[in-house]
Design a protein around this motif. Structure first.
Motif, PDB file in Angstrom:
ATOM      1  N   PRO A 184      33.870  29.234  44.367  1.00 62.39           N
ATOM      2  CA  PRO A 184      33.194  29.913  45.665  1.00 62.39           C
ATOM      3  C   PRO A 184      32.489  31.141  45.691  1.00 62.39           C
ATOM      4  N   HIS A 185      33.005  32.021  44.608  1.00 65.58           N
ATOM      5  CA  HIS A 185      32.177  33.342  44.553  1.00 65.58           C
ATOM      6  C   HIS A 185      30.788  32.969  43.951  1.00 65.58           C
ATOM      7  N   VAL A 186      30.433  32.034  43.071  1.00 64.08           N
ATOM      8  CA  VAL A 186      28.973  31.559  42.806  1.00 64.08           C
ATOM      9  C   VAL A 186      28.287  30.885  43.922  1.00 64.08           C
ATOM     10  N   LEU A 187      28.921  30.169  44.608  1.00 62.11           N
ATOM     11  CA  LEU A 187      28.398  29.609  46.101  1.00 62.11           C
ATOM     12  C   LEU A 187      27.880  30.905  47.046  1.00 62.11           C
ATOM     13  N   ASP A 188      28.802  31.922  46.990  1.00 65.32           N
ATOM     14  CA  ASP A 188      28.690  32.886  48.061  1.00 65.32           C
ATOM     15  C   ASP A 188      27.191  33.634  47.542  1.00 65.32           C
ATOM     16  N   ALA A 189      27.210  33.778  46.112  1.00 67.28           N
ATOM     17  CA  ALA A 189      25.899  34.531  45.576  1.00 67.28           C
ATOM     18  C   ALA A 189      24.719  33.692  45.718  1.00 67.28           C
ATOM     19  N   THR A 190      24.822  32.427  45.460  1.00 66.90           N
ATOM     20  CA  THR A 190      23.629  31.705  45.680  1.00 66.90           C
ATOM     21  C   THR A 190      23.033  31.441  47.395  1.00 66.90           C
ATOM     22  N   LEU A 191      24.149  31.582  48.055  1.00 64.61           N
ATOM     23  CA  LEU A 191      23.646  31.400  49.793  1.00 64.61           C
ATOM     24  C   LEU A 191      22.962  32.894  50.164  1.00 64.61           C
ATOM     25  N   LYS A 192      23.749  34.071  49.600  1.00 62.43           N
ATOM     26  CA  LYS A 192      23.092  35.351  49.774  1.00 62.43           C
ATOM     27  C   LYS A 192      21.821  35.463  49.061  1.00 62.43           C
ATOM     28  N   GLN A 193      21.408  35.067  48.093  1.00 58.88           N
ATOM     29  CA  GLN A 193      20.391  34.918  47.509  1.00 58.88           C
ATOM     30  C   GLN A 193      19.042  34.210  48.239  1.00 58.88           C
ATOM     31  N   LEU A 194      19.682  33.061  48.765  1.00 65.06           N
ATOM     32  CA  LEU A 194      18.902  32.396  49.347  1.00 65.06           C
ATOM     33  C   LEU A 194      18.537  32.698  50.590  1.00 65.06           C
ATOM     34  N   SER A 195      19.309  33.461  51.306  1.00 64.51           N
ATOM     35  CA  SER A 195      19.229  34.397  52.708  1.00 64.51           C
ATOM     36  C   SER A 195      18.185  35.427  52.371  1.00 64.51           C
ATOM     37  N   ARG A 196      18.186  36.022  51.204  1.00 67.14           N
ATOM     38  CA  ARG A 196      17.356  37.184  51.014  1.00 67.14           C
ATOM     39  C   ARG A 196      15.933  36.893  51.081  1.00 67.14           C
ATOM     40  N   ILE A 197      15.757  35.434  50.265  1.00 67.76           N
ATOM     41  CA  ILE A 197      14.379  35.258  50.124  1.00 67.76           C
ATOM     42  C   ILE A 197      13.959  34.771  51.379  1.00 67.76           C
ATOM     43  N   LEU A 198      14.564  34.002  51.951  1.00 71.97           N
ATOM     44  CA  LEU A 198      14.163  33.248  53.352  1.00 71.97           C
ATOM     45  C   LEU A 198      13.779  34.318  54.437  1.00 71.97           C
ATOM     46  N   ARG A 199      14.740  35.436  54.355  1.00 69.21           N
ATOM     47  CA  ARG A 199      14.136  36.588  55.511  1.00 69.21           C
ATOM     48  C   ARG A 199      13.337  37.791  54.830  1.00 69.21           C
ATOM     49  N   SER A 200      12.632  37.341  53.400  1.00 64.10           N
ATOM     50  CA  SER A 200      11.799  38.261  53.176  1.00 64.10           C
ATOM     51  C   SER A 200      10.330  38.352  53.856  1.00 64.10           C
ATOM     52  N   SER A 201       9.684  39.233  53.448  1.00 65.46           N
ATOM     53  CA  SER A 201       8.467  39.483  54.237  1.00 65.46           C
ATOM     54  C   SER A 201       7.430  38.317  53.803  1.00 65.46           C
ATOM     55  N   GLY A 202       7.262  37.532  52.619  1.00 60.44           N
ATOM     56  CA  GLY A 202       6.506  36.421  52.450  1.00 60.44           C
ATOM     57  C   GLY A 202       7.107  35.192  53.045  1.00 60.44           C
ATOM     58  N   CYS A 203       8.182  34.872  53.515  1.00 60.61           N
ATOM     59  CA  CYS A 203       8.844  33.635  54.160  1.00 60.61           C
ATOM     60  C   CYS A 203       8.923  33.853  55.513  1.00 60.61           C
ATOM     61  N   ARG A 204       9.751  35.052  56.013  1.00 64.81           N
ATOM     62  CA  ARG A 204       9.944  35.059  57.393  1.00 64.81           C
ATOM     63  C   ARG A 204      10.441  33.944  58.051  1.00 64.81           C
ATOM     64  N   LYS A 205      11.477  33.566  57.377  1.00 63.22           N
ATOM     65  CA  LYS A 205      12.250  32.545  58.047  1.00 63.22           C
ATOM     66  C   LYS A 205      13.621  32.834  58.339  1.00 63.22           C
ATOM     67  N   LEU A 206      14.293  32.204  59.423  1.00 66.78           N
ATOM     68  CA  LEU A 206      15.509  32.414  59.878  1.00 66.78           C
ATOM     69  C   LEU A 206      16.458  31.582  59.571  1.00 66.78           C
ATOM     70  N   PRO A 207      17.416  31.853  58.514  1.00 68.68           N
ATOM     71  CA  PRO A 207      18.131  30.778  57.963  1.00 68.68           C
ATOM     72  C   PRO A 207      19.395  30.374  58.881  1.00 68.68           C
ATOM     73  N   VAL A 208      19.568  29.051  59.005  1.00 69.27           N
ATOM     74  CA  VAL A 208      20.806  28.793  60.060  1.00 69.27           C
ATOM     75  C   VAL A 208      21.711  27.769  59.124  1.00 69.27           C
ATOM     76  N   ALA A 209      22.943  28.077  59.074  1.00 77.15           N
ATOM     77  CA  ALA A 209      24.013  27.253  58.453  1.00 77.15           C
ATOM     78  C   ALA A 209      24.209  26.191  59.100  1.00 77.15           C
ATOM     79  N   VAL A 210      24.256  25.143  58.786  1.00 81.27           N
ATOM     80  CA  VAL A 210      24.541  23.576  59.350  1.00 81.27           C
ATOM     81  C   VAL A 210      25.627  23.309  58.972  1.00 81.27           C
ATOM     82  N   SER A 211      26.752  23.437  59.807  1.00 82.70           N
ATOM     83  CA  SER A 211      28.129  22.944  59.561  1.00 82.70           C
ATOM     84  C   SER A 211      28.765  22.102  60.470  1.00 82.70           C
ATOM     85  N   ASP A 212      28.284  21.696  61.482  1.00 80.11           N
ATOM     86  CA  ASP A 212      28.878  20.856  62.541  1.00 80.11           C
ATOM     87  C   ASP A 212      27.833  20.008  63.028  1.00 80.11           C
TER      88      ASP A 212
END
Length: 660
Positions: A315-343
């Motif tokens: 779980p802690h590794v998955l949390d770290a991966t998701l945080k890294q992914l969110s940081r990259i997608l929200r960066s100035s180069g991507c400017r994306k809004l990540p949305v978790a799809v769970s249902d």
């Protein structure tokens, strides 16, 4: 809207009533019935209500190019207070309206807010990404979402979405496609991916080295998945197409760094509608995943992310991966809004907002346990078509003999990606219809060859997903059999153009100008710099002739040519004059391009294609030294001029090197 119209077109009702009474002798016979509420139309429909629903669905399907997501439960902000029995009645009413000949569609229930959907399929650690939807409270309105899709009468009319699958090596790309298209889970050792590999070394190493292709269909009855391999028997692609109303074509691209050339060619030349970025939960966004994400953003292709291997990730590794992914997608180069799809609710919302907004859906799946695979499959089912969909160009009454109005149709352009020599058939080319349509028997121009010439040929046959068809439309990938063309006459990067659109053979070019942005370069880019250039299906080495400021106009006079920049560095934008090294290519204005050389990367758009005369003038200026191609040449020219104006007894000036 009705209130605005009444206010705008208000009349004297007393005068109108007097005229009616004078004409008919009574004032009570013209009673106007008020329109029924939406809930009454859905629960207790009469003939007028069914006609209204049929017209509404037909109009919405036309706007949505053959499919639409319809939401019921709220009417102008007021809840309809639908019960379980009401939901069944609404479903039956919409199905009856969709079954009418004017619509000829099926209805699939996607989401019911009143159903028990509290246990998400995804991993509970989606909180690290959130832009999650707030849960519906007990007092909120109950809503239901339906997918309405037309039943295609022919394979030509079947909807198609092309998805490129990219990601770092060992991210599970081929395994994910194997689970989706084969219908069986993986054993944790790569069993599901074996059917996708083309070569023996791919099976031995487990790494894709070529551009693979797989399909996933959705049937015409209830939108269920149609696969060419199930537990009973294996069927061909043509049988899948016969049973499907929509096809998702997956382009399985390589993830290893040494196959980057193949991956770039697959993304630039195959024209995918979407990119599915695969990220291993235990590794994060590393290696080529960043390169592929940047390439998709540079080409303007929408991206959604699939995080795999969540069953073996702590779980802690998955949390770290998701945080890294969110940081990259929200960066100035991507400017994306990540949305978790769970249902299922988040699936419908993500698909409806995916294209028009900066939303980037993020899925969490396991190919071993099957967790999250159903949500991803539902998302692919309702994924909207690209804006240049083929459905908008199809005839409204599609029959094999129905002609298409040429004045309303764009000129044909077919990009060739693969060439085959089929016994007893001849030369067959595979590619993508960028614009227009093609039919069996059409006369077309094929080219350019290595000398820049086009030859005339005829289309003998057309296959789509290995099924024989009569025609192909814009946005579709089809294979064409060409008459009296040998295998040696065709190469990747050639195009097919309709002969009626070009009375004389088209012209190819070696030189063109593009406005580019340098994404990364370790030092500087100057004239005579060479790089591998990708522009659609074209892949060839090109060199830089000159660099000018981005605000320079398109004139080629000496004043404009003197306004050159000395060099380009990372982040610089300029207008660059490129020249192909080997042979001419067919380049059109507005085409996106990518050039790379080692770790150097840049993107751009073609703004000017030089004609033969303009190309000769430019090359003459380059060879004569009028157009400065290098700072070193500029210095040598200055020294030469100084020597020529000095004493004749002095030694003769050395010859100025020119561009060969």
């Amino acid at each position: 809207m009705a209130d605005k119209l009444k206010t705008k077109y208000a009349v004297d009702t007393s005068l109108f009533d007097a005229l009616v009474e004078q004409a008919s002798g009574t004032g009570n016979e013209l009673a106007v019935a008020e329109p029924r509420a939406l809930k009454q139309r859905l629960l207790t429909p009469d003939d007028a209500d069914m006609l209204f629903l049929t017209d509404t669905l037909a109009r919405r399907l036309t706007e949505g190019h053959g499919e639409v997501v319809f939401e019921a439960g709220v009417d102008n902000g007021t809840s309809l207070d639908l019960s379980d029995d009401d939901i069944k009645t609404v479903t039956a009413t919409l199905t009856a309206a969709a079954d009418r000949p004017l619509v000829n569609a099926f209805v699939q229930l996607l989401y019911d807010s009143g159903a028990d959907d509290t246990q998400p399929e995804g991993k509970k650690h989606a909180r690290a990404i959130v832009e999650k939807t707030k849960p519906v409270s007990n007092g909120a309105a109950r809503t239901v979402s339906y997918l309405v899709r037309r039943r295609p009468q022919r394979i030509e009319d079947m909807l198609e979405v092309r998805v490129a699958v990219v990601g770092n090596v060992d991210a599970g790309k081929s395994t994910m496609l194997g689970v989706l298209t084969q219908g069986a889970l993986d054993d944790g050792r790569g069993l599901a991916r074996l059917a996708l590999f083309k070569h023996k070394h791919e099976v031995d190493t487990g790494r894709t080295s070529s551009v693979g292709m797989e399909i996933l269909g959705f049937n015409k009855v209830d939108g269920a998945a149609v696969r060419h391999t199930d537990i009973h028997r294996k069927v061909g692609w043509d049988a899948v197409c016969q049973r499907s109303s929509k096809i998702v074509t997956f382009l399985d691209l390589a993830g290893h760094e040494k196959y980057l050339k193949t991956t770039v060619y697959g993304m630039a030349g195959s024209a995918p509608d979407y990119v599915m970025l695969m990220v291993a939960a235990n590794a994060g966004v590393v290696g080529m995943a960043k390169e592929h994400l940047g390439l998709a953003l540079a080409l303007g292709i929408p991206v959604f992310v699939v995080v795999t291997k969540i069953d073996m990730c702590p779980p802690h590794v998955l949390d770290a991966t998701l945080k890294q992914l969110s940081r990259i997608l929200r960066s100035s180069g991507c400017r994306k809004l990540p949305v978790a799809v769970s249902d299922r609710k988040s699936v419908v919302m993500a698909a409806s907002r995916f294209v028009g907004q900066r939303v980037c859906p993020v899925f969490q799946v396991s190919n071993v346990t099957g967790e999250g695979v159903g949500l991803l499959q539902t998302f692919l089912n309702i994924l909207p078509l690209a804006s240049c969909s083929a459905a908008s160009l199809m005839p409204k009454s599609p029959t094999p003999a129905s002609p298409i109005a040429s004045e309303d149709e764009a000129p044909l352009r077919y990009d060739i990606n693969e060439i085959f020599a089929v016994p007893y058939v001849g030369t067959v080319v595979s590619g993508h219809l960028s614009s227009g349509s093609v039919r069996v028997g059409d006369m077309v121009w094929l080219g350019p060859d290595y000398n820049g010439n086009f030859v005339a040929t005829q289309v003998r046959g057309i296959h789509r997903k290995r099924a024989e068809v009569e025609c192909g439309y814009q946005g579709q990938s089809v294979s064409l059999a060409l008459r009296k063309i040998s295998r040696s006459q065709v190469r990747k990067g050639m195009v097919l153009l309709r002969k009626d659109d070009h009375e004389v053979p088209p012209t190819a070019t070696c030189t063109f100008e593009a406005e580019v942005v340098v994404l990364y370069h370790s030092t500087t880019i100057t004239s005579r710099y060479q790089a591998m250039l990708h522009c659609g299906p074209v892949r060839q080495t090109a060199q830089v002739l000159c660099i000018r400021p981005a605000d320079t106009d398109e004139s080629t006079d000496q004043t404009a040519l003197d306004k050159q920049r000395n060099a380009l560095r990372t982040g610089d934008r300029a207008r660059v004059l490129f020249q192909f090294i080997r042979h001419p290519e067919y380049i059109t204005l507005g085409s996106r391009l990518v050039f790379r050389e080692g770790r150097t990367k840049g993107v751009g758009k073609v703004v000017r294609v030089l004609s033969a005369s303009e190309e000769r003038n430019v090359m003459k200026q380059v060879k004569n030294g009028t157009m400065v191609v290098d700072q070193r040449i500029d210095a040598v020219q200055a020294e030469t001029i100084q020597l020529k104006t000095s004493d004749p007894a002095e030694p003769k000036a050395r010859k100025v090197p020119t561009l060969s």
